[in-house]
Enzyme design. Structure first.
Site, PDB file in Angstrom:
ATOM      1  N   ARG A   1       0.738  -1.387  -0.012  1.00  0.00           N
ATOM      2  CA  ARG A   1      -0.166   0.177   0.086  1.00  0.00           C
ATOM      3  C   ARG A   1       1.090   1.208   0.056  1.00  0.00           C
ATOM      4  O   ARG A   1       0.725   1.973   0.989  1.00  0.00           O
ATOM      5  CB  ARG A   1      -0.953  -0.035   1.211  1.00  0.00           C
ATOM      6  CG  ARG A   1      -2.025  -1.041   0.666  1.00  0.00           C
ATOM      7  CD  ARG A   1      -2.939  -1.108   2.068  1.00  0.00           C
ATOM      8  NE  ARG A   1      -4.081  -1.315   1.682  1.00  0.00           N
ATOM      9  CZ  ARG A   1      -5.464  -1.632   2.518  1.00  0.00           C
ATOM     10  NH1 ARG A   1      -4.894  -1.666   3.642  1.00  0.00           N
ATOM     11  NH2 ARG A   1      -6.594  -1.529   2.007  1.00  0.00           N
TER      12      ARG A   1
ATOM     13  N   GLN B   1      -1.330   2.774  -5.426  1.00  0.00           N
ATOM     14  CA  GLN B   1      -2.661   3.411  -5.155  1.00  0.00           C
ATOM     15  C   GLN B   1      -3.763   2.771  -6.049  1.00  0.00           C
ATOM     16  O   GLN B   1      -4.817   2.342  -5.715  1.00  0.00           O
ATOM     17  CB  GLN B   1      -2.725   4.744  -4.823  1.00  0.00           C
ATOM     18  CG  GLN B   1      -3.110   5.092  -3.371  1.00  0.00           C
ATOM     19  CD  GLN B   1      -2.983   6.585  -3.363  1.00  0.00           C
ATOM     20  OE1 GLN B   1      -3.198   7.627  -3.960  1.00  0.00           O
ATOM     21  NE2 GLN B   1      -2.717   6.867  -1.922  1.00  0.00           N
TER      22      GLN B   1
ATOM     23  N   TYR C   1      -1.226  -0.487   9.672  1.00  0.00           N
ATOM     24  CA  TYR C   1      -2.057  -1.320  10.037  1.00  0.00           C
ATOM     25  C   TYR C   1      -2.137  -1.351  11.546  1.00  0.00           C
ATOM     26  O   TYR C   1      -1.094  -0.882  12.043  1.00  0.00           O
ATOM     27  CB  TYR C   1      -1.769  -2.569   9.555  1.00  0.00           C
ATOM     28  CG  TYR C   1      -1.722  -2.962   7.944  1.00  0.00           C
ATOM     29  CD1 TYR C   1      -3.294  -3.220   7.676  1.00  0.00           C
ATOM     30  CD2 TYR C   1      -0.753  -2.813   6.911  1.00  0.00           C
ATOM     31  CE1 TYR C   1      -3.409  -3.395   6.554  1.00  0.00           C
ATOM     32  CE2 TYR C   1      -1.279  -3.085   5.740  1.00  0.00           C
ATOM     33  CZ  TYR C   1      -2.590  -3.257   5.331  1.00  0.00           C
ATOM     34  OH  TYR C   1      -2.812  -3.618   4.096  1.00  0.00           O
TER      35      TYR C   1
ATOM     36  N   SER D   1      -8.646  -1.777  -0.905  1.00  0.00           N
ATOM     37  CA  SER D   1      -9.328  -0.535  -0.459  1.00  0.00           C
ATOM     38  C   SER D   1     -10.521  -0.276  -1.328  1.00  0.00           C
ATOM     39  O   SER D   1     -11.588   0.106  -0.812  1.00  0.00           O
ATOM     40  CB  SER D   1      -8.574   0.727  -0.793  1.00  0.00           C
ATOM     41  OG  SER D   1      -7.381   0.803   0.255  1.00  0.00           O
TER      42      SER D   1
ATOM     43  N   ASP E   1      -4.570  -0.864  -5.843  1.00  0.00           N
ATOM     44  CA  ASP E   1      -4.879  -1.169  -4.379  1.00  0.00           C
ATOM     45  C   ASP E   1      -6.769  -1.689  -4.364  1.00  0.00           C
ATOM     46  O   ASP E   1      -7.614  -0.787  -3.746  1.00  0.00           O
ATOM     47  CB  ASP E   1      -5.053   0.194  -3.250  1.00  0.00           C
ATOM     48  CG  ASP E   1      -5.330  -0.312  -1.891  1.00  0.00           C
ATOM     49  OD1 ASP E   1      -5.657  -1.647  -1.617  1.00  0.00           O
ATOM     50  OD2 ASP E   1      -4.935   0.602  -1.351  1.00  0.00           O
TER      51      ASP E   1
HETATM   52  P1  NAD Z   1      -8.033  -3.617   8.254  1.00  0.00           P
HETATM   53  O1  NAD Z   1      -8.919  -4.135   7.317  1.00  0.00           O
HETATM   54  O2  NAD Z   1      -6.799  -4.483   8.241  1.00  0.00           O
HETATM   55  O3  NAD Z   1      -8.463  -3.400   9.537  1.00  0.00           O
HETATM   56  C1  NAD Z   1      -9.903  -2.542   9.813  1.00  0.00           C
HETATM   57  C2  NAD Z   1      -9.535  -1.602  10.978  1.00  0.00           C
HETATM   58  O4  NAD Z   1      -9.618  -2.370  11.971  1.00  0.00           O
HETATM   59  C3  NAD Z   1      -8.184  -0.900  10.838  1.00  0.00           C
HETATM   60  O5  NAD Z   1      -8.396   0.526  11.031  1.00  0.00           O
HETATM   61  C4  NAD Z   1      -7.507  -1.332  12.590  1.00  0.00           C
HETATM   62  O6  NAD Z   1      -6.756  -0.277  12.868  1.00  0.00           O
HETATM   63  C5  NAD Z   1      -8.826  -1.628  13.040  1.00  0.00           C
HETATM   64  N1  NAD Z   1      -8.651  -2.658  14.352  1.00  0.00           N
HETATM   65  C6  NAD Z   1      -7.830  -3.644  14.488  1.00  0.00           C
HETATM   66  N2  NAD Z   1      -8.077  -4.034  15.715  1.00  0.00           N
HETATM   67  C7  NAD Z   1      -8.693  -3.368  16.410  1.00  0.00           C
HETATM   68  C8  NAD Z   1      -9.220  -3.392  17.830  1.00  0.00           C
HETATM   69  N3  NAD Z   1      -8.829  -4.443  18.648  1.00  0.00           N
HETATM   70  N4  NAD Z   1     -10.099  -2.414  18.148  1.00  0.00           N
HETATM   71  C9  NAD Z   1     -10.555  -1.265  17.240  1.00  0.00           C
HETATM   72  N5  NAD Z   1     -10.007  -1.496  15.822  1.00  0.00           N
HETATM   73  C10 NAD Z   1      -9.047  -2.205  15.438  1.00  0.00           C
HETATM   74  O7  NAD Z   1      -7.652  -2.186   7.641  1.00  0.00           O
HETATM   75  P2  NAD Z   1      -7.552  -1.265   6.319  1.00  0.00           P
HETATM   76  O8  NAD Z   1      -8.897  -0.947   6.319  1.00  0.00           O
HETATM   77  O9  NAD Z   1      -7.279  -2.175   5.321  1.00  0.00           O
HETATM   78  O10 NAD Z   1      -6.636  -0.225   6.423  1.00  0.00           O
HETATM   79  C11 NAD Z   1      -5.559  -0.390   7.509  1.00  0.00           C
HETATM   80  C12 NAD Z   1      -4.776   1.223   7.415  1.00  0.00           C
HETATM   81  O11 NAD Z   1      -3.957   1.252   6.125  1.00  0.00           O
HETATM   82  C13 NAD Z   1      -5.470   2.423   7.585  1.00  0.00           C
HETATM   83  O12 NAD Z   1      -4.730   3.029   8.313  1.00  0.00           O
HETATM   84  C14 NAD Z   1      -5.451   2.854   6.137  1.00  0.00           C
HETATM   85  O13 NAD Z   1      -5.540   4.355   6.254  1.00  0.00           O
HETATM   86  C15 NAD Z   1      -4.216   2.402   5.701  1.00  0.00           C
HETATM   87  N6  NAD Z   1      -4.253   2.418   4.194  1.00  0.00           N
HETATM   88  C16 NAD Z   1      -3.195   2.942   3.526  1.00  0.00           C
HETATM   89  C17 NAD Z   1      -3.248   2.974   1.947  1.00  0.00           C
HETATM   90  C18 NAD Z   1      -2.215   3.583   1.371  1.00  0.00           C
HETATM   91  O14 NAD Z   1      -1.290   4.332   1.890  1.00  0.00           O
HETATM   92  N7  NAD Z   1      -2.235   3.531  -0.193  1.00  0.00           N
HETATM   93  C19 NAD Z   1      -4.305   2.198   1.315  1.00  0.00           C
HETATM   94  C20 NAD Z   1      -5.151   1.863   2.282  1.00  0.00           C
HETATM   95  C21 NAD Z   1      -5.367   1.891   3.451  1.00  0.00           C
END
Ligand code: NAD
Length: 382
Positions: free
Chosen positions: A128, A133, A234, A139, A136
């Protein structure tokens, strides 16, 4: 070069890996594109739309795979019952396969791919980084899932989401509590807000606060006494002490909510159990819970994949494959993601893969008969 798109086999999977528009672009660039008959029918892309775009239609999977150089799919390959063959066994040796291989969940598939000398890339391990992007797919699909979860909650609820001032009295807005503010959670927040609900959200990563607030929701702040941030934005697993603190804080917000949507996940691990039976017991009868993590083990006690469970007067919904229920748009988005990745592997109309590229390295699972993905190798050794 022949690029092929099989019909998805996993039950109820309505998405297709390439939409006619995206197929037309590849054909214009000089590639042959073939689609298995009816592969796009469930997502509103009939065979005729592909023929109009210049693609060929194959009557069977066997015919489709014959001579294929690149295979674009959504879900991992499985047994094709009508052909009585595993999809991997129908793929020509040396072909390139791109799909969600879901190796973190089932690394075993990599062995079969390596044995058959398929060069495979998994959409769910694309790094990511900003250069990737447009590729992805995690996402794009999670965003659609978050939207759909909020809509399902609104449909299931016997309460209005917005505040209403009517001759029959004033109705307060529904209280929605979202746990996990990653891509899916943020889209669920945005959708519930657009419907007029009063939204609160919690994420174990403190960094999510700004994003939650920018959507007009209230962030539930909890002092865990430690950081829950892992590499790449993450979450990581936290200590028992921090889990206890989270449990106490989450309890009162769950109890006060009309609707709870959970999306919490930790990559490569079972989803954390966050909404326990005592919390459900403290909710008002008629409340709704949507457990979006149900397929990864579940965030909610009693939730079951693909089922609706009633507990203490609360309706607990465990939806499966939400992106598949938005298949017109999710196929369109996925097609954009997958062609972006494919374009990275093409030079002057031919496959030219730079295995040293950070993106390729991150998502290449097998090549030349070997498993090359480090994390997959580690999981297989366990
Ligand atoms: P994910 O599907 O792995 O998890 C979903 C959410 O659950 C996450 O925000 C995580 O912090 C939360 N979580 C985990 N354990 C928890 C708990 N015990 N209690 C409460 N919440 C909990 O995550 P995702 O949606 O794939 O995204 C993760 C991160 O990656 C985010 O910060 C997102 O902004 C980032 N991201 C970056 C890019 C990029 O830079 N291109 C793209 C997509 C996502």
């Amino acid at each position: 070069m022949k690029i092929v798109i099989p019909k998805e086999i996993i039950p109820d999977e309505q998405r297709i890996a390439l939409v006619p528009n995206a197929a037309a672009k590849l054909i214009k660039a000089g590639f042959e594109v073939a689609v298995e008959t009816n592969a796009g029918a469930a997502s509103g892309y009939p065979d005729a739309a592909f023929t109009e775009a210049g693609a060929k239609i194959a009557k069977t999977a066997q015919e489709l795979y014959s001579g294929a150089n690149v295979i674009l799919k959504v879900r991992p390959p499985v047994l094709n019952k009508s052909a009585k063959k595993h999809e991997i066994d129908m793929m020509p040796s040396g072909a390139v396969l791109i799909c969600f291989l879901e190796v973190l969940r089932d690394p075993g598939i990599a062995k079969l791919l390596a044995k058959n000398k398929i060069t495979s890339f998994s959409m769910d391990t694309v790094p990511r980084i900003s250069r990737a992007q447009s590729m992805d797919a995690l996402s794009s699909q999670a965003s659609a899932a978050g939207y759909k979860a909020a809509i399902i909650a609104a449909e299931a609820s016997h309460k209005f989401f917005p505040m209403l001032t009517t001759a029959a009295g004033t109705i307060p807005p529904a209280k929605v509590f979202i746990i996990g503010a990653g891509v899916a959670g943020l889209q669920a927040i945005a959708t519930a807000r657009r419907l007029g609900a009063n939204v609160e959200a919690f994420d174990i990563r403190a960094a999510a606060k700004g994003e939650v607030e920018s959507l007009g929701a209230k962030f539930v702040q909890v002092d865990l006494g430690e950081s829950a941030e892992a590499e790449g934005g993450y979450a990581k697993e936290v200590s028992e002490e921090a889990k206890k603190k989270e449990h106490e804080a989450v309890h009162q917000h769950v109890a006060a909510a009309d609707i709870v949507i959970t999306t919490a996940a930790v990559p490569g691990k079972k989803a954390p159990l966050l909404v326990t039976d005592d919390m459900v017991n403290d909710m008002k009868p008629g409340s709704i819970i949507i457990d979006m993590a149900v397929e990864q083990g579940g965030n909610v006690d009693s939730s079951k994949p693909g089922e609706v469970v009633y507990k203490h007067g609360v309706k607990i919904i465990g939806p499966i494959n939400l992106p598949g229920k938005m298949s017109i748009h999710t196929s369109m988005m996925y097609a954009r993601n997958i062609t972006s990745l494919l374009n990275l592997m093409i030079k002057e109309g031919k496959l030219d893969i730079n295995f040293e590229d950070e993106i390729i390295k991150g998502c290449c699972i097998t090549h030349n008969g070997e498993i090359v993905h480090e994390l997959t190798k580690q999981l297989l050794e366990k």
